[in-house]
Scaffold this motif. Structure first.
Motif, PDB file in Angstrom:
ATOM      1  N   ASN A  73       0.836  -1.196   0.000  1.00 41.88           N
ATOM      2  CA  ASN A  73       0.000   0.000   0.000  1.00 41.88           C
ATOM      3  C   ASN A  73       0.873   1.248   0.000  1.00 41.88           C
ATOM      4  N   ALA A  74       1.879   1.244   0.881  1.00 45.66           N
ATOM      5  CA  ALA A  74       2.756   2.414   0.982  1.00 45.66           C
ATOM      6  C   ALA A  74       3.529   2.608  -0.318  1.00 45.66           C
ATOM      7  N   GLN A  75       4.008   1.502  -0.881  1.00 47.17           N
ATOM      8  CA  GLN A  75       4.777   1.597  -2.128  1.00 47.17           C
ATOM      9  C   GLN A  75       3.915   2.152  -3.263  1.00 47.17           C
ATOM     10  N   LYS A  76       2.722   1.644  -3.390  1.00 57.61           N
ATOM     11  CA  LYS A  76       1.878   2.088  -4.506  1.00 57.61           C
ATOM     12  C   LYS A  76       1.452   3.539  -4.326  1.00 57.61           C
ATOM     13  N   ALA A  77       1.175   3.913  -3.072  1.00 58.30           N
ATOM     14  CA  ALA A  77       0.796   5.306  -2.823  1.00 58.30           C
ATOM     15  C   ALA A  77       1.976   6.214  -3.139  1.00 58.30           C
ATOM     16  N   ALA A  78       3.184   5.762  -2.762  1.00 59.53           N
ATOM     17  CA  ALA A  78       4.383   6.579  -3.020  1.00 59.53           C
ATOM     18  C   ALA A  78       4.555   6.775  -4.526  1.00 59.53           C
ATOM     19  N   TYR A  79       4.402   5.663  -5.269  1.00 61.19           N
ATOM     20  CA  TYR A  79       4.520   5.767  -6.728  1.00 61.19           C
ATOM     21  C   TYR A  79       3.469   6.734  -7.268  1.00 61.19           C
ATOM     22  N   PRO A 124       5.137  12.414   5.794  1.00 64.60           N
ATOM     23  CA  PRO A 124       5.159  11.065   5.218  1.00 64.60           C
ATOM     24  C   PRO A 124       3.753  10.455   5.186  1.00 64.60           C
ATOM     25  N   VAL A 125       3.423   9.800   4.077  1.00 65.77           N
ATOM     26  CA  VAL A 125       2.068   9.248   3.962  1.00 65.77           C
ATOM     27  C   VAL A 125       2.091   7.725   3.874  1.00 65.77           C
ATOM     28  N   PHE A 126       0.930   7.117   4.205  1.00 68.52           N
ATOM     29  CA  PHE A 126       0.801   5.664   4.101  1.00 68.52           C
ATOM     30  C   PHE A 126       0.186   5.289   2.758  1.00 68.52           C
ATOM     31  N   ASN A 127      -1.145   5.249   2.653  1.00 72.33           N
ATOM     32  CA  ASN A 127      -1.733   4.893   1.348  1.00 72.33           C
ATOM     33  C   ASN A 127      -2.715   5.948   0.833  1.00 72.33           C
ATOM     34  N   GLU A 128      -2.627   7.150   1.386  1.00 73.78           N
ATOM     35  CA  GLU A 128      -3.449   8.265   0.903  1.00 73.78           C
ATOM     36  C   GLU A 128      -2.602   9.526   0.937  1.00 73.78           C
ATOM     37  N   PHE A 129      -2.947  10.461   0.091  1.00 77.60           N
ATOM     38  CA  PHE A 129      -2.237  11.743   0.102  1.00 77.60           C
ATOM     39  C   PHE A 129      -3.144  12.815  -0.498  1.00 77.60           C
ATOM     40  N   VAL A 130      -2.832  14.062  -0.157  1.00 73.75           N
ATOM     41  CA  VAL A 130      -3.646  15.187  -0.624  1.00 73.75           C
ATOM     42  C   VAL A 130      -2.940  15.876  -1.776  1.00 73.75           C
ATOM     43  N   VAL A 131      -3.676  16.086  -2.847  1.00 70.98           N
ATOM     44  CA  VAL A 131      -3.138  16.850  -3.974  1.00 70.98           C
ATOM     45  C   VAL A 131      -3.897  18.167  -4.098  1.00 70.98           C
ATOM     46  N   GLU A 132      -3.166  19.199  -4.508  1.00 74.80           N
ATOM     47  CA  GLU A 132      -3.794  20.489  -4.770  1.00 74.80           C
ATOM     48  C   GLU A 132      -3.745  20.692  -6.274  1.00 74.80           C
ATOM     49  N   LEU A 133      -4.853  21.145  -6.821  1.00 71.81           N
ATOM     50  CA  LEU A 133      -4.970  21.192  -8.270  1.00 71.81           C
ATOM     51  C   LEU A 133      -5.067  22.618  -8.785  1.00 71.81           C
ATOM     52  N   ALA A 134      -4.611  22.777  -9.999  1.00 71.56           N
ATOM     53  CA  ALA A 134      -4.613  24.121 -10.592  1.00 71.56           C
ATOM     54  C   ALA A 134      -6.024  24.585 -10.953  1.00 71.56           C
TER      55      ALA A 134
END
Ligand SMILES: Cc1ncc(COP(=O)(O)O)c(C=O)c1O
Ligand SMILES: Cc1ncc(COP(=O)(O)O)c(C=O)c1O
Lengths: 485, 448, 485, 448
Positions: free
Chosen positions: D357-363, D381-391
């Motif tokens: 999970n961590a590897q795929k989220a990192a990728y 550092p994140v596990f299997n989720e992360f926040v993106v900000e969009l233009a």
């Protein structure tokens, strides 16, 4: 004084008017005088009427009166009672497969045909044969099909011949299948090693002999190490070699029947390839053949044309159909899943650890129980009750006592050349702990046989029923329930 | 993924206990010359998740499941109550083998005993066995059985018997001096009784016919049985659509000596032709000639009722080559499904199920019959299938219908060359009025 | 001397390196120093390592050590252990539902929202309420939610008040739920009929009392026939009436709480609406309210806009969220399936035959067992061990002895106003035969209590374990397995 | 279809035995005035076949299942081995109730005992209970528990705690004089330690934080626990993604006093938000304050090991209003699923699952980060989720992605107004590289 609830027959709890299922109301205009002139029945006399609660309880209770692989070691020799993976159960019932119809035209069932073709291909590689037919519904059906192929091939050569040679250690289906093919059976004696006696074989092998049916490893769990010589002898006199592949579990990835002179064989998917035994089927007994016999395979044969799978009926030399449609399809899906899961290494490990487990048991029980043939064992070992007989205890008593220890008994009905046989096949899916539980139980029973034989003769003591009177059952057959009048 | 249960420590210790260095040493008795020196050429091992994806993808290649289908002809799409799936999938039913040890197999054995009883009730005969492979081989077994009973060497096969069943019978008998003769059918789609009379003689072991027959037409079981008995031949009735027995008089009551056939309709999925469920019932006096396993009732030492496999002196493991059949493993789990199915539907349910099949087929026959260019081929009474003759060749019509997402039926020309542009249309309770009307509409468009 | 196989803890058969599941190989480029700077664990100490064979056997064997509805009558009073239809199990897990995500936007989950809306609508009709919330995860959660609604409504009227009245026969969750809402509990005595004593009620009902929590039928299985008068008394002093609908199985289609003065109630889908009890959940405890309380319902509320279902968060007066997402969805699907299957007539038959079965048992056991309250019974009847006490036999002994007869014991922990209670609720799905088996067993036990009390005190005799030492369990708690050091 | 098991004969005889004419007479005690005089307005009864069609049709209205989805945020799409489904669907587990009668409930009780042990091992704490409803109410129970233990009346809630969990805590405490204060997060997406220091005081019962938090960021559990302990407050760690415990150091080892949260990830389907599985573990000394059922080991009269529900003096059926919680029925069957799941994956499997999970989220984070107009919002550092900000504003992007059959994430603005055009993207082991690349590709198209 404990009143135990005995499970009644469904007919005994049936009550007029109950039902466990309903249908939608008929949505088409009713046709008057439906089936005019046809004899219709007033009712299905005696048919049960119960609720869904009752159906569920009836079969849930009944299920708990079975021993099974999901509950523990099931060392039934020659039956390869290995664990049945749950995912295969699920995938074999995928709606896309469950609804697909055997009379649909090829383009509509490419998926189902791919399943068949793939398994054929993988079995060819594993058994070292040139082609496989997945039609046979079980091992015995495979034997019959295989012997028909041999007969067809020999007829094509000009003479179907009269006899089929079968070792005295063979399973009962072998002679029976040969017989239905119109052959008479000649028994071949085993030598002191428990394998085919080469002299004896040479003596009986003539140009009237169509084939030898050999089980390898044989039903003693012993590998026929002269198999190549045996095949030569048969081939030299123009016969063919049929191999009963019921014990393939000892060979996967180690040696291929096709590489040791076998012309035709059947494999039991419900043994070597982990499809469940279902309380007595459904199984599947694919037949593998060498080039010479390919023209005679049952129709239809799965072919490929331009990347599509097709049903090939244009086989002038075929023996014909051996069953309707294409074999026990959902069983075939399970076997395919199993091979895909294991891969090359895993398939080899089947044999490696099936043989390791069997020898581990043999090693631990040697001395406690008599071993008529001391030849090295493959995936199973056959002890006998010779030692225990002295105390008036038979293999049946030992088997029934094993039930008290919570383990299923070994096979006892054969091989006929070992009197009072205890044929033990643990398979590769067992844990050390379960093997040791069995070994400890067998040792304890050996002790009991000396010290307290009566407890064996009166066994089982903890089952839902105690020992059942099989003689009375056959003498005064009651084969169905009937309304008390 | 491997299904082994040994840890590396276990393996080491067990090999040590056997005094061998590696599992390889366990195969010393196999001549080195024949041993496989390479790895098998098989796809790489897959994890469960990969396997699921692989198999689901293969499944999606079955365009069939995305069509509205009216195929029958020996494999029928019937409703299966969820209890059948749930109960029959319990490990205690799925993972044991043939109940050789009755004391720990009473579940399976009682189920078989109930199955035998239900089959007797359906067929109207005295005894039944625990199952055979499927309809075609069951028919072949019945033929061999008739030969043993009558010691005669000719069997008459109605041409209205499932073509594949007839093929299988011929495959089975060709090596044992038994001859099979086809009996034609008449314009009503039933066995031609005069033709039958002409072919029946003292060498006839049995008249083998199917009802409802392959055209969906209900045969005159009584007349055919009487004819057979007139020459002391056996009347062998084949039932390929077991649901019909909920409505039609039982063949046993109409004179059949052996009733055998296919039980798939009773809770077993169509599943591309198998596993299915051969069943066989017959008159008491033929018990010793019956093939296959039989469960019987007995008592334990405390006098409690129990069940066992019995009369095994008929079977291969005792009789060897003189057995009544070579069958060993049969179709236990399918027989269990059928047992749960029959007990779930029960007396009323199975009757209503059969009745709805007949009603819907009757409606469909009228509805299609009213489409220009479609005519009902046979005049005989039908259960849930019927043959239509079309104004255009079937292959063209078939393609046309498929273009509309419909599989309209099974073209008969390959099995019956004389039935050009004829198709067998099956309508079970699973088809709604709308779907039947859709077929009629589509046919109209394709034919006009 | 039979060695019974005891089921070990999974930790006791664990062996380093074994596994019952594998994953696909990682298919993305590996990231070095993953989670840099984060404390990672070396291993999960003590976590088991077993094969799939072992997992399957472990849980198959464990399952067989449970009694359950699928095996027989389960007359656990107040729990409505009715049959759980198998088709509902299947449909509740349909892929379209199983994968649907609670954070997906409304347009993507219209099916799931329709399920919720439909059940709300049907429950309103069955209970005679104006709105339902399906959020609560179980009955107690429903009580808490319902009492919060009452508090919110009273606060809106200007005064949340101090007390909640609860009859002495109530289930323990009632006072506990009231307490978490910040209310103090005042107990209301029952009269000799086992129902609320009107004088006593009038005496305690003041304008400091927020609500009465009433169970109807109450836990004696007796219908509060003065319920309308009771509601008047509460309403007259500005209080609200909460009904614990755990016993709704006695009322469906016969009378609607909303028609007898109830302002708020909860229903247990895992009782009245046949969703399985799962060995202790998951359940579902929907809350129904009258108009006045609608504004306070937990968010989100399922609304409809232009033929689409929407999530309504714009509820200024809401008590807020009582759980994440929308309730125990797959349980809700089952209840919906059940109502659709039964239809209007079937839903009424629930109550008719639940009450018939309970009274049939009562009639047959009256005299054998003491019945403190002789008021007519609805869906359950509460006997006591008063007669058997004379022989030194308690309700616990009777319960344990029932196990030897293959039937699950009744409820004994309450109602507290009946000492040595035996609270028996058969439900409507039982067959006459199963009812009679229970009656016969209870009669036999009554006889044994006189003639052979010891066999009761030492019961059970046929279970996997004999009577367990619960005192020792609480005194020296062992609440987890630990590696022997 | 009705599920009654009484025949008409039974009904008549039973009514007669009671001396009443009809079931109506059984309801005499209900005032006629309130009795329902009409039939309920419900849809007409459906047969099983109709029901299946009805429900399947409703299911098909979930367009969701026809999309590629990257939603997480407290409900995670993980692989579930088939054994979990099979074993947990056995009637012996599904159809009993809470094991009030231990002698006939050893199956359920041993499962609970194993479950408690597994939860202790995962969380690194001493004791665990048999389950709570789900993550949010479990968090609320932990807060109430902390109040009982510390007798303090303020709790600090990290704003990085699941927004719905915070809402539920506030619903639970509003009537009992407990105050909840939010603690902000910093640019790394973790709890702002300075802000925490400022809000922590002698009246603080507990610091409640989630790790991995709602943004997928792993919190510094040790530091937060130390801070709490510095003011004698409890450290309450919430775990909404239980799979993370296969890889991350256990909160117990890092100082948490109570670890509670959501166990859905452990073999329970996403199923539109429920039923799920609240779990709770804590230090020994808090045992008497723990809510919910607890199974314990004991012996029977023969000295054989057995299990029972124990320490029930904490519970409502004994303690009434003074109970530690009002919970009665909990989530037994979900706890069973989790137990089978954990034992099936085992020590290696769960660790590898978490690692993947961590590897795929990192990728995925890198891959999406490389798309113009997309930036990773937080540095933690994140596990299997992360926040993106969009233009571009999220709603527009969301629509765009859906047009391509993709649900790209969960828009955060509604829960975090300051996080305009930010979305939470979850990547579990179920997502393949191709699917991640598809998302990146789609984002690129939508944003350009
Ligand atoms: C050695 C051997 N050959 C053949 C068979 C027959 O196989 P089946 O039962 O699948 O027909 C068996 C069955 O146990 C067997 O053990
Ligand atoms: C009368 C009564 N009220 C409330 C409850 C609590 O319901 P639940 O266990 O679903 O929380 C029960 C549970 O048995 C009950 O019997």
């Amino acid at each position: 004084m404990i009143k135990e609830i005995r499970e009644p027959l469904i007919f005994e709890i049936s009550e007029a008017g109950k039902r466990a299922a309903e249908l939608p109301a008929l949505d088409v205009p009713k046709t008057k005088n439906l089936l005019a002139g046809v004899a219709l029945r007033r009712e299905i006399e005696g048919f049960p009427e119960v609720s869904e609660t009752e159906v569920t309880r009836h079969f849930t209770r009944l299920s708990q009166k079975n021993y099974c692989v999901d509950l523990g070691l099931y060392p039934l020799g020659s039956c390869t009672m290995k664990y049945n993976p749950k995912v295969n159960e699920r995938l074999s019932g995928l709606p896309d497969f469950a609804v697909s119809h055997p009379l649909a035209s090829e383009e509509l069932v490419q998926g189902s045909l791919e399943v068949l073709k793939r398994l054929e291909t993988y079995l060819c590689e594993i058994a070292g044969m040139d082609a496989f037919s997945l039609h046979p519904a079980a091992g015995a059906h495979g034997e019959l099909t295989g012997m028909m192929l041999i007969r067809a091939a020999l007829e094509a050569r000009g003479d179907a011949r009269k006899y089929v040679l079968i070792p005295d250690s063979a399973h009962g289906t072998n002679p029976s299948s040969a017989h239905i093919c119109g052959y008479s059976v000649k028994e071949v004696k085993s030598n002191e090693k428990g394998t085919i006696d080469i002299e004896a074989l040479e003596a009986v092998m003539t140009d009237e002999v169509a084939a030898l049916m050999v089980t390898n490893p044989n039903t003693l769990g012993v590998f026929e190490s002269d198999i190549c010589r045996v095949a030569e002898i048969i081939h030299a006199k123009g016969g063919l070699v049929y191999m009963d592949g019921a014990n393939m579990n000892a060979l996967t990835g180690i040696v291929r029947p096709g590489d040791m002179g076998i012309d035709v064989l059947h494999i039991n998917l419900h043994k070597t390839f982990s499809t469940p035994h279902g309380g007595g089927g459904p199984g599947s007994g694919p037949v593998g053949v060498k080039k010479e016999l390919v023209p005679y395979l049952p129709v239809p044969v799965i072919g490929e044309k331009g990347g599509r799978f097709v049903l090939d009926f244009d086989r002038p030399a075929t023996i014909g159909r051996v069953r309707s449609y294409f074999g026990n399809f959902s069983v075939i899906v399970r076997a395919l899943c199993y091979i895909l899961t294991l891969g090359p290494k895993g398939v080899r490990e089947i044999a490696e650890f099936a043989v390791l487990n069997a020898n581990y048991i043999r090693k631990n029980l040697e001395g406690e129980y008599h071993l008529k043939y001391t030849t090295p064992s493959m995936h199973e070992c056959v002890f006998s009750d010779k030692i225990q007989k002295e105390f008036g205890v038979t293999n049946l008593d030992i088997a029934k006592r094993l039930i008290d220890y919570g383990i299923h008994p070994p096979t006892m009905s054969f091989p006929l050349i070992v009197h009072g046989a205890l044929m033990i096949e643990p398979t590769e899916t067992e844990s050390r702990r379960d093997l040791d539980l069995f070994i400890d139980a067998m040792k304890a029973i050996a002790r009991e046989a000396k010290e307290n034989p009566e407890i064996l003769r009166s066994a089982p003591h903890v089952a839902y029923v105690s020992r059942l009177d099989e003689v009375a059952a056959a003498k005064f057959p009651v084969l169905r329930w009937e309304k008390k009048s | 993924m491997s299904y082994l249960s040994l840890s590396d420590k276990d393996k080491k210790e067990m090999l040590a206990a056997l005094g061998v260095g590696s599992t390889d040493d366990l195969f010393c008795c196999i001549p080195d010359a024949v041993r496989l020196k390479r790895e098998l050429k098989l796809p790489a091992a897959q994890s469960e998740l990969e396997l699921v994806r692989t198999i689901e993808e293969i499944g999606r290649k079955n365009a069939y499941s995305r069509h509205l289908s009216f195929l029958g002809g020996g494999a029928y799409d019937h409703f299966i109550p969820t209890v059948v799936d749930y109960l029959s999938s319990r490990g205690e039913f799925v993972s044991p083998y043939t109940p050789y040890q009755p004391e720990v197999s009473q579940g399976t054995l009682q189920v078989v005993f109930e199955f035998q009883t239900l089959i007797c009730q359906l067929t109207g005969l005295d005894i039944a066995n625990a199952s055979l492979y499927e309809g075609a081989t069951a028919t072949a077994e019945a033929v061999l059985m008739a030969q043993r009973i009558t010691t005669r060497n000719k069997v008459l096969l109605a041409r209205t018997l499932h073509p594949q069943y007839r093929e299988v019978v011929r495959t089975y008998i060709k090596n044992i001096g038994l001859e099979a003769v086809d009996v034609p059918y008449g314009p009503d789609g039933r066995v031609d009784k005069d033709a039958l009379g002409r072919t029946l003689d003292e060498s006839t072991a049995a008249v083998v016919f199917q009802s409802p027959n392959f055209f969906g037409v209900v045969e005159d079981v009584q007349a055919l049985s009487d004819a057979a008995h007139g020459r002391k031949a056996l009347s062998v009735a084949i039932v390929a659509e077991a649901v019909s027995l909920g409505l039609l008089e039982s063949p046993g009551r109409l004179g059949a000596d052996i009733v055998t056939g296919e039980g798939q309709s009773l809770g077993v999925p169509v599943s591309f032709g198998g596993p299915y469920l051969g069943f066989m019932a017959c008159k008491k006096e033929f018990l010793r000639q019956m093939p296959g396993r039989i469960a019987g009732q007995t008592m334990d030492k405390e006098g409690r009722r129990g069940f066992v496999l019995t009369l095994s002196t008929r079977e291969q493991h005792i009789r060897r080559e003189r057995a009544t059949s070579n069958i060993c493993t049969n179709q236990g789990l399918c027989a269990l499904r059928a047992t749960i199915f029959m007990e779930t539907l029960g007396k009323q349910g199975l009757k209503e199920l059969a009745w709805q099949n007949a009603q819907k087929a009757a409606y469909a026959a009228d509805r299609l019959g009213s489409v220009p260019g479609v005519r009902k081929k046979f005049s005989g009474p039908v259960f849930n299938e019927f043959v239509v003759e079309l104004a255009k060749p079937w292959p063209a019509v078939d393609i046309g219908l498929r273009g509309k997402g419909i599989i309209g039926g099974y073209g008969l020309e390959s099995a019956y060359p004389e039935l050009k542009s004829c198709a067998l249309v099956c309508v079970t309770e699973m088809k709604t009025k709308d779907q039947i009307d859709r077929l009629a509409q589509a046919l109209q468009e394709v034919l006009s």
